[in-house]
Scaffold this active site. Sequence first.
Site, PDB file in Angstrom:
ATOM      1  N   TYR A   1       3.304   9.591  -0.689  1.00  0.00           N
ATOM      2  CA  TYR A   1       2.006  10.272  -0.596  1.00  0.00           C
ATOM      3  C   TYR A   1       2.209  11.580   0.174  1.00  0.00           C
ATOM      4  O   TYR A   1       3.272  12.185   0.117  1.00  0.00           O
ATOM      5  CB  TYR A   1       1.061   9.257   0.087  1.00  0.00           C
ATOM      6  CG  TYR A   1      -0.346   9.676   0.328  1.00  0.00           C
ATOM      7  CD1 TYR A   1      -1.230   9.964  -0.711  1.00  0.00           C
ATOM      8  CD2 TYR A   1      -0.835   9.747   1.641  1.00  0.00           C
ATOM      9  CE1 TYR A   1      -2.542  10.323  -0.451  1.00  0.00           C
ATOM     10  CE2 TYR A   1      -2.142  10.098   1.903  1.00  0.00           C
ATOM     11  CZ  TYR A   1      -2.995  10.398   0.856  1.00  0.00           C
ATOM     12  OH  TYR A   1      -4.281  10.748   1.116  1.00  0.00           O
TER      13      TYR A   1
ATOM     14  N   LYS B   1      -2.595   8.826  -5.235  1.00  0.00           N
ATOM     15  CA  LYS B   1      -3.740   8.172  -4.582  1.00  0.00           C
ATOM     16  C   LYS B   1      -3.843   6.730  -5.071  1.00  0.00           C
ATOM     17  O   LYS B   1      -4.154   5.826  -4.315  1.00  0.00           O
ATOM     18  CB  LYS B   1      -5.034   8.938  -4.882  1.00  0.00           C
ATOM     19  CG  LYS B   1      -5.112  10.317  -4.230  1.00  0.00           C
ATOM     20  CD  LYS B   1      -5.788  10.283  -2.868  1.00  0.00           C
ATOM     21  CE  LYS B   1      -5.631  11.618  -2.142  1.00  0.00           C
ATOM     22  NZ  LYS B   1      -6.197  11.639  -0.787  1.00  0.00           N
TER      23      LYS B   1
END
Length: 540
Positions: free
Chosen positions: A89, A163
């Site tokens: 991420y 996400k």
Amino acid sequence: MGYNILNDPFKNKGTAFTKEERKSLGLEGLLPPYVQTLQEQVDQTYAQFQSKSSDLEKRVFLMQIFNENRVLFYKLFSQHVVEFMPIVYDPTIAETIENYSELFVQPQNATFLSIDDDLDTIKTSLKNASAGRDIRLIVVTDAEGILGIGDWATNGVDIAVGKLMVYTAAAGIDPSQVLPVVLDAGTNNKELLNDPMYLGNRHERVYGEKYHKFVDTFVEDAEELFPEMYLHFEDFGRGNAAEILDRYKDKYTVFNDDIQGTGIIVLAGILGALNISGEKMTDQIYLSFGAGTAGTGIVSRVYDEFIQQGMDPEEAKKHFYLVDKQGLLFDDDETLTPQQKPFAHKRDEFGNPDELTNLEAVVKAIHPTILVGTSTQPGSFTQDIIKEMAAHTERPIIFPISNPTKLAEAKAEDLLKWTDGKALIGTGIPVKDVEYNGTTYQIGQANNALVYPGLGLGAIASTATVLDDEMISAAAHSLGGIVDTDKPGAAVLPPVSKLDQFSTTVAKAVADSAVKRDLTREKIDDVDKAIENTKWDPEY
Ligand SMILES: NC(=O)c1ccc[n+]([C@@H]2O[C@H](COP(=O)([O-])OP(=O)(O)OC[C@H]3O[C@@H](n4cnc5c(N)ncnc54)[C@H](O)[C@@H]3O)[C@@H](O)[C@H]2O)c1
Ligand SMILES: O=C(O)C[C@H](O)C(=O)O
Ligand SMILES: [Mn+2]
């Protein structure tokens, strides 16, 4: 037939296929003879991961595993959450977005929608990409405002994929029930337009009616195909994000992460900070540096908290100040966005309004107790500004949360040094503990990733028909009480190492709120059970 299953990441077990499975699935001869357990695969993969030298190489390697075998990827992720989060991420994801074409190997089960195609291809595309899977969660981006790095159009598909990976790792959302979607409406990024390798539409970004028709058709088609879906909007541009959310928020279960997710995590961080300092929310003076999508989303959430705590709305507004490019926002400014307007001040409140054109002058004029940075301006919380702030408040609450790392308004270590260890800090990206004057300070991560997975899990598990302010407020409040605030150097938010645990806490708060007020499609008798039943475990 054997190769089909090896090439299907939702079904593939690789070397873990048993002898019997190899026989029945036509896999004989297609794999090395030794049958591995999932844990053996995890250990082997982790060792390979460790041999990579840069974070980008590590991410590219992990995405290969993701492409081939989702169970293995998520088992590995679940065992190394703290180490993997900044790689899978933010911040490493920013590098993969900037270099998407150069790194491209495969489309990762995403849906690529183009504004240049006929609108009726949207439904076909969604059907093709979901390939019969029961989709419960979509993350969609048009990538006009990726983190703080700007317009990346088709390259931005990585943020939707990323996400979603966090949803599964943190909250156990079944990876076969998710769909990443990128809406390519063109790009104003010259670098992309001039890049011969760029994989998206090579024309300027389309706005106005055609753009809205494109987004509307996507939303309506997706809702029709997947009526139980929770729809997460990510990294739309400042001019569209809030408007799109407002258009759908009473009709479908939709969520804007930059507006609402960030609002929740920053409010939770402020509540955590006030737990440590023992101060009252309604005594705070809040300064937002950067009043775009995230900045105004956070202000609106914190303002609602003042109102919930009983303050009169007009009185509460006097506690909020927004600074953007032009300086302090005044109500005579014709360029204000609809989200900025309610918090703009009158010039005659100040003796020197024309001088309030930069952060330092505003800090001097209003003496903020809370300073939140969503400006994308690295290093803008300077020593002078922070010292000035700290001169007028005992425990300054400072959240430099612009992402990725290179855009943060300040470093946690500097903030502690400049305030003699008094600052209560939240950062956008993970930060190591800071040693200062004999105390170990843990730094809370004020990133919406700490909250959006639980929020989604709660909404999906409870079959919520909307995501409303009460559910959002419940999520923010649910993060309190996890950190031991009496410990010197305590963080304002719980640590990422407990992400899976507190995602369930958040989910429960959200689901309870929906169930209590009958905002669910199905009747839910036992919220805990509904959450447990919704969670997926990475096992064969
Ligand atoms: N930590 C988190 O969870 C989180 C969540 C959302 C956004 N963010 C970060 O916040 C930043 C902003 O994101 P956004 O979606 O709000 O973008 P945005 O483009 O909507 O807003 C950015 C705002 O900053 C303003 N700005 C630019 N230069 C400025 C300057 N010199 N001084 C003052 N203001 C200036 C812009 O005019 C704009 O209003 C990004 O870096 C993003 O990564 C962090
Ligand atoms: O993606 C992140 O790390 C948080 C946030 O949504 C952002 O846009 O910066
Ligand atoms: Mn975002």
